[in-house]
Design a protein around this motif. Structure first.
Motif, short mmCIF file in Angstrom:
data_model
loop_
_atom_site.label_atom_id
_atom_site.label_comp_id
_atom_site.label_asym_id
_atom_site.label_seq_id
_atom_site.Cartn_x
_atom_site.Cartn_y
_atom_site.Cartn_z
N VAL A 119 0.86 -1.19 0.00
CA VAL A 119 0.00 0.00 0.00
C VAL A 119 0.90 1.25 0.00
CG1 VAL A 119 -1.76 1.23 1.33
CG2 VAL A 119 -1.75 -1.26 1.29
N GLY A 120 0.51 2.25 -0.77
CA GLY A 120 1.32 3.47 -0.86
C GLY A 120 1.43 4.19 0.47
N ASN A 121 2.62 4.09 1.08
CA ASN A 121 2.82 4.61 2.44
C ASN A 121 4.30 4.37 2.78
OD1 ASN A 121 2.98 4.88 5.25
ND2 ASN A 121 1.12 3.72 5.64
N LEU A 122 5.02 5.41 3.14
CA LEU A 122 6.45 5.25 3.41
C LEU A 122 6.74 4.85 4.85
CD1 LEU A 122 8.55 8.10 1.72
CD2 LEU A 122 8.76 5.64 1.36
N VAL A 123 5.70 4.85 5.70
CA VAL A 123 5.96 4.69 7.12
C VAL A 123 5.73 3.26 7.61
CG1 VAL A 123 5.55 5.66 9.41
CG2 VAL A 123 5.35 7.12 7.42
N CYS A 124 4.44 2.88 7.85
CA CYS A 124 4.26 1.64 8.59
C CYS A 124 4.51 0.35 7.80
CB CYS A 124 2.96 1.62 9.35
SG CYS A 124 1.53 1.43 8.34
N PRO A 125 4.41 0.32 6.44
CA PRO A 125 4.77 -0.96 5.78
C PRO A 125 6.19 -1.43 6.11
CG PRO A 125 3.61 0.45 4.24
CD PRO A 125 3.90 1.29 5.47
N SER A 126 7.05 -0.50 6.50
CA SER A 126 8.42 -0.91 6.82
C SER A 126 8.50 -1.66 8.15
CB SER A 126 9.37 0.30 6.85
OG SER A 126 9.13 1.09 7.98
#
Ligand code: MG
Ligand code: ZN
Length: 219
Positions: A119-126
């Motif tokens: 999902v487009g998101n730089l924070v929690c997918p990591s």
């Protein structure tokens, strides 16, 4: 239960599924890459270009994570690559359990390489390990060269940084200091491979595809 305990429980549950995915991928000897970026950086365009550039060489399957629609999965389907859609129904990241189910829907035996478009998101997918062999972070030049220092987590954890939309640098359409982005990313992660690309024009795709050709041999 305190909020922090709930978060820990969710992450622990995720770890269990992530480990299952590690075993599944190892057993089938498949490379699985988890692609992470903010919305609009060009993940899907990179994937369709990569699938087409490697056609006849590597068989690629895709797990498409989206909050709501199947627009991206439909774009992948047009390349004839097998694709499984996961709608997170509002959640801002994919979980290892969702990927576990999707892996069982893909014709994994026939594939060389599996991409997960998160999902487009730089924070929690990591923070949500999917059991993948590596994370690929995508940063487009339209977003600004300060992203590595503003969102260090994902740059520190990724195997590859794709700097996309470099065609916009010509003609000075955007202010993006590519050397600054590279230096900051390497300061966070000395081993990160960096490929500046334009998935739109195809520029720089050869080095990225070469990296994939090499990487599938190492699993
Ligand atoms: Mg997309
Ligand atoms: Zn999230």
């Amino acid at each position: 239960m305190k909020k922090i305990d709930i978060v820990k429980k969710i992450l622990d549950a995720n770890e269990k599924y992530a480990f299952e995915n590690v075993l599944f991928l190892a057993e089938h000897k498949k490379l699985c890459l988890n692609m992470i970026s903010s919305p609009g950086s060009g993940k899907t365009t990179i994937l369709t270009r990569t699938i087409n550039d490697l056609k006849g060489e590597l068989k690629i399957g895709v797990i498409e994570g989206d909050i709501q629609t199947d627009i991206d999965a439909e774009r992948i389907r047009r390349t004839k690559a097998p694709v499984v859609q996961i709608n997170t129904d509002g959640a801002c990241h994919l979980s290892a359990a969702q990927v576990s189910a999707a892996l069982r829907e893909l014709p994994v035996k026939d594939l060389d390489l599996i991409f997960v478009e998160n999902v487009g998101n730089l924070v929690c997918p990591s923070d949500f390990d999917l059991g993948e062999n590596g994370k690929i972070v995508v940063l487009s030049v339209a977003e600004g060269d300060d992203k590595p220092i503003k969102y260090p987590g994902i740059f520190a954890k990724s195997k590859v940084l794709l700097i996309n939309k470099i065609d916009l640098l010509e003609g000075g359409l955007v202010d993006f200091d590519i050397e600054r982005a590279k230096t900051d990313a390497r300061r966070l992660n000395k081993d990160i491979e960096i490929f500046p690309v334009s998935a739109r024009t195809g520029e720089g795709m050869t080095d990225w595809c070469d990296w994939l050709r090499q990487s599938v041999k190492t699993v």
